[in-house]
Motif scaffolding. Sequence first.
Motif, mmCIF file in Angstrom:
data_model
loop_
_atom_site.group_PDB
_atom_site.id
_atom_site.type_symbol
_atom_site.label_atom_id
_atom_site.label_comp_id
_atom_site.label_asym_id
_atom_site.label_seq_id
_atom_site.Cartn_x
_atom_site.Cartn_y
_atom_site.Cartn_z
ATOM 1 N N LEU A 24 10.484 8.839 65.719
ATOM 2 C CA LEU A 24 11.141 9.908 64.953
ATOM 3 C C LEU A 24 10.184 11.031 64.559
ATOM 4 C CD1 LEU A 24 13.136 7.346 62.838
ATOM 5 C CD2 LEU A 24 14.213 9.095 64.253
ATOM 6 N N PHE A 25 9.065 11.151 65.253
ATOM 7 C CA PHE A 25 8.066 12.152 64.876
ATOM 8 C C PHE A 25 8.521 13.563 65.211
ATOM 9 C CE2 PHE A 25 5.466 8.705 64.102
ATOM 10 C CZ PHE A 25 5.226 7.928 65.229
ATOM 11 N N PRO A 26 8.218 14.503 64.320
ATOM 12 C CA PRO A 26 8.434 15.901 64.718
ATOM 13 C C PRO A 26 7.395 16.277 65.778
ATOM 14 C CG PRO A 26 7.986 15.696 62.348
ATOM 15 C CD PRO A 26 7.682 14.380 62.958
ATOM 16 N N PHE A 29 3.532 16.631 64.783
ATOM 17 C CA PHE A 29 2.956 15.641 63.876
ATOM 18 C C PHE A 29 2.494 14.409 64.651
ATOM 19 C CE2 PHE A 29 2.115 13.279 60.154
ATOM 20 C CZ PHE A 29 2.596 11.992 60.358
ATOM 21 N N THR A 39 6.123 2.852 60.741
ATOM 22 C CA THR A 39 7.296 3.642 61.095
ATOM 23 C C THR A 39 8.069 2.836 62.125
ATOM 24 O OG1 THR A 39 8.169 5.822 61.670
ATOM 25 C CG2 THR A 39 6.375 4.976 63.031
ATOM 26 N N PHE A 40 9.246 3.305 62.488
ATOM 27 C CA PHE A 40 10.083 2.504 63.380
ATOM 28 C C PHE A 40 10.739 3.378 64.442
ATOM 29 C CE2 PHE A 40 13.489 4.115 60.767
ATOM 30 C CZ PHE A 40 12.978 4.077 59.475
ATOM 31 N N GLN A 45 16.361 2.737 63.680
ATOM 32 C CA GLN A 45 17.071 3.560 62.707
ATOM 33 C C GLN A 45 18.580 3.538 62.972
ATOM 34 O OE1 GLN A 45 17.136 7.984 62.636
ATOM 35 N NE2 GLN A 45 16.205 7.800 60.616
ATOM 36 N N ARG A 49 21.515 2.251 60.296
ATOM 37 C CA ARG A 49 22.677 3.039 59.882
ATOM 38 C C ARG A 49 23.977 2.339 60.236
ATOM 39 N NH1 ARG A 49 19.958 9.121 60.157
ATOM 40 N NH2 ARG A 49 18.546 8.503 58.484
ATOM 41 N N ARG A 241 10.788 0.011 56.159
ATOM 42 C CA ARG A 241 10.112 -0.277 54.909
ATOM 43 C C ARG A 241 10.998 -1.067 53.970
ATOM 44 N NH1 ARG A 241 9.621 4.633 55.738
ATOM 45 N NH2 ARG A 241 8.035 4.767 57.338
ATOM 46 N N ARG B 49 20.413 9.721 54.128
ATOM 47 C CA ARG B 49 19.868 9.799 55.491
ATOM 48 C C ARG B 49 18.897 10.962 55.639
ATOM 49 N NH1 ARG B 49 25.012 7.061 58.750
ATOM 50 N NH2 ARG B 49 24.503 5.064 57.747
ATOM 51 N N GLN B 52 15.703 9.712 54.255
ATOM 52 C CA GLN B 52 15.089 8.777 55.191
ATOM 53 C C GLN B 52 14.426 9.524 56.349
ATOM 54 O OE1 GLN B 52 18.493 6.278 56.078
ATOM 55 N NE2 GLN B 52 17.894 4.740 54.566
ATOM 56 N N ASP B 53 15.116 10.537 56.850
ATOM 57 C CA ASP B 53 14.546 11.317 57.951
ATOM 58 C C ASP B 53 13.262 12.002 57.504
ATOM 59 O OD1 ASP B 53 17.754 12.472 59.298
ATOM 60 O OD2 ASP B 53 16.593 10.634 59.646
ATOM 61 N N CYS B 55 11.236 11.106 55.243
ATOM 62 C CA CYS B 55 10.170 10.115 55.105
ATOM 63 C C CYS B 55 9.539 9.811 56.454
ATOM 64 C CB CYS B 55 10.739 8.845 54.465
ATOM 65 S SG CYS B 55 9.543 7.515 54.332
ATOM 66 N N GLU B 56 10.375 9.601 57.494
ATOM 67 C CA GLU B 56 9.820 9.253 58.799
ATOM 68 C C GLU B 56 9.061 10.406 59.428
ATOM 69 O OE1 GLU B 56 10.732 6.108 57.667
ATOM 70 O OE2 GLU B 56 9.465 6.088 59.454
ATOM 71 N N GLN B 57 9.379 11.614 59.031
ATOM 72 C CA GLN B 57 8.662 12.753 59.618
ATOM 73 C C GLN B 57 7.215 12.787 59.164
ATOM 74 O OE1 GLN B 57 11.067 16.175 58.746
ATOM 75 N NE2 GLN B 57 12.702 15.442 60.089
#
Lengths: 411, 411
Positions: A24-26, A29, A39-40, A45, A49, A241, B49, B52-53, B55-57
């Motif tokens: 889920l990285f931008p 980053f 992280t996952f 994710q 959900r 987490r 959500r 959460q997003d 946080c993962e970034q």
Amino acid sequence: MTKTELPTAANPGPFGHQQRKNFLFPENFTQFNHGSYGTFPKVVQAEIRAYQDLTEQDADRWNRRDLFPVMDNIRTQLAEFVNCDKAELALVTNTTVGINTVLRSLPFVPGDRILVLSTGYISVNKTVSYICDTQEDVKVVEVPVTFPLSDKDLLTKVEDALKAHKELRDGSRIKLGIVDWISSVPSAVHPVKELVELLHSYGALVYVDGAHAIGQVPVDLGYLRPDFFITNCHKWLFSARGSALLYVAKRHQHLIHPTAISGLYKSGFENEFAYAGTQDYSSILSILSALQFRKQYGEDAIISYTHSLAVEGGKAMAKILGTHTLTGDNDDQVANMVNVALPLKDLSHPKANTKDLMEILMDKYNIFTPAFRHGEHLYTRVSAQIYLELDDFVRLGNIWKEVIDDLNASS
Amino acid sequence: MTNAELPTAANPGPFGHKQRKNFLFPENYTQFNHGSYGTFPKVVQDDIRAFQDRCEQNPDRWNRCDLFTYMDDIRTQLAEFINCDKAELALVNNTTAGVNTVLRSLPFVPGDRILVLSTGFIAVNQTVRYICDAHEDVKVIEVPVTFPLSDKDLLNKVEEALKAHQELKDGSRIKLGIVDWISSVPSVIHPVKELVELLHSYGALVYVDGAHTIGQVPVDLGYLRPDFYITNCHKWLFSARGSALLYVAKRHQHLIHPISITGDYNSGFEKEFSFLGTQDYSSILSILTALKFRKQYGEDAIISYTHSLAIEGGKAMAKILGTHTLTRDDDDKVANMVNVALPIKDLKHPKANNADFMKIMLDKYNLYTPAFIHGDHLYTRVSAQIYLELEDFVRLANIWKEVIEGLNASS
């Protein structure tokens, strides 16, 4: 895969930057500090959900009934993963909870001593302080540890402390020893099997703090045989987490109760720990999709790559910085995290602290690796992962060089 | 809105079925048991959500820096909401955690007694049992309570228990009383201000279990002045599961530590409770969006509607079933939850238990309200909410009528 085919830093196979799209990285980053918060993958994710949606569709059906077989399945799978009896496992939120669960349940009596290492995690050592503050004549025996230290020397230090305590002959006894499997800061793989045997030989119970263990090193509790063991799945196993695994050997279970006593008090270990009160369990449930994600590659492949990358990456950084890694040539003490010395001229520089360095790294470079003083040096701890490659470590080495050069210039 | 304009069961205003689209219910499902696990609007889920997003970034930036700004803002808003000093508030995961936080921190000594009511929540009373098991000569005084019971009679019962204890003159003292503001099963509003004053007058500390209060009744801690207070935001405030608010009066804070001791041990109450260890904080953060959602309508409007619906709904159900509500004409004892007697002929019918009823309700009718025996009757507890209307209660009553007639026929 045979050993020669397992992925390495030089031959990443399915790993490296191609893995970024699974996470889920931008774009801009890079995560160099997986060790702190993990992280996952996206698929995890998505499952989280899905579970959350399922819950809201019928909160009673979920929380009273359907949740439990899923939790049970997790313990079944993890029992196989760590080679122990499922009945000795409980799912908790994190290592701090797992440590408090045992320490605040054990019936300490005056004269009990708790052995820790100075490199133990701060929450763990503070929990021990709390126990000592709140119980009459319960004291800590802290073994000072400074790396680099060979396994042999570390074991000798611990044994010296045990012997010294024996010599006191003051009627006190070392009731419990808490040892890291892989310490946090600095990060070093400890000779945990020998530590368990050593402490047992002196009559102490052993709590192995394996916060960093599962997913980073092979875990075999049937071999290790601790009295208690905790590990965070959200660190190296790719779950979300708030998902950790607590092991309590059957012989001690009658003493151990959750940090939050529930309606099932005194119904037996598994029942007491089956439900931690009203909360969102999807983080814990994410362990299932994390295990499924990892199965695509196999634990051996993942661990081979991340370990190799940590070792090679550490070397590359040390070369760029003109320094060394904490563990030197002792590659066995490195799993996925490597501590690289920073070439700071003046250790007492006002900005040579975690917080100020963090601000610089985040604000100027959009990355972060924790910096800390250990022994005579300033180090930074870098986490290898399947979504990183060797050139990431090279880039990080150059960033830190620039940061430290600036500090040295402004001394 | 003046009182005359506030929504009621007869005049729902912005409430009733039109609210369903704001929530996450499937087409064919009606939530009659909001009181157990709560639920939240779509906008709250969206924000969860989004957090959460975020946080993962960048998990480090989030968990080390940005998270705390939000946590702090929540306490600021809630302090205003319930009229107390922000410095006396801590965010925890649920009531069970909040009760354990205080009970497992207080330094009980031999001779201490803890007063509870028999109608206290099971996890609370079990926690007291654990405290008694784990301490020398700490015992529970349980006041037997059976509703219907007027406030006056309930207070008399408690005072009698206090007097009876005083008569023992055995050197023991009632250290702490734990009282429900709104009990769970059966659900009844207690005369909580008078209970606090009564217990204080006998020298006891008071822990008000307000699990069901925030969002269901107006909360004013400046008026109530308990020593300790806990409330679940995820029950009636529309935040996500795992978000609760703990109040510890300043004069006691030096004694109270989290159930999970962290690295901030002994840094002061606010700091010690600022971080619960690694977990997903989005449930707690959802309090912000929940408050925003509710502000659209105002607390008065929401509480007016849900209370009116519980009263009228309870009456309608009792009429269809040919029975009564637990609290009869005492509308002041009903907030959003009403206990309706079920016309079962034989209380000892083997299927007259919650587990069997749940199976029938979920499998055949796709809904659920808890059933329980209290005093000489079998009751079910129904939760009014802004997404329900009077006709839902009528439908529910006819379902229960069918279920009970089925059991009565098979006696």
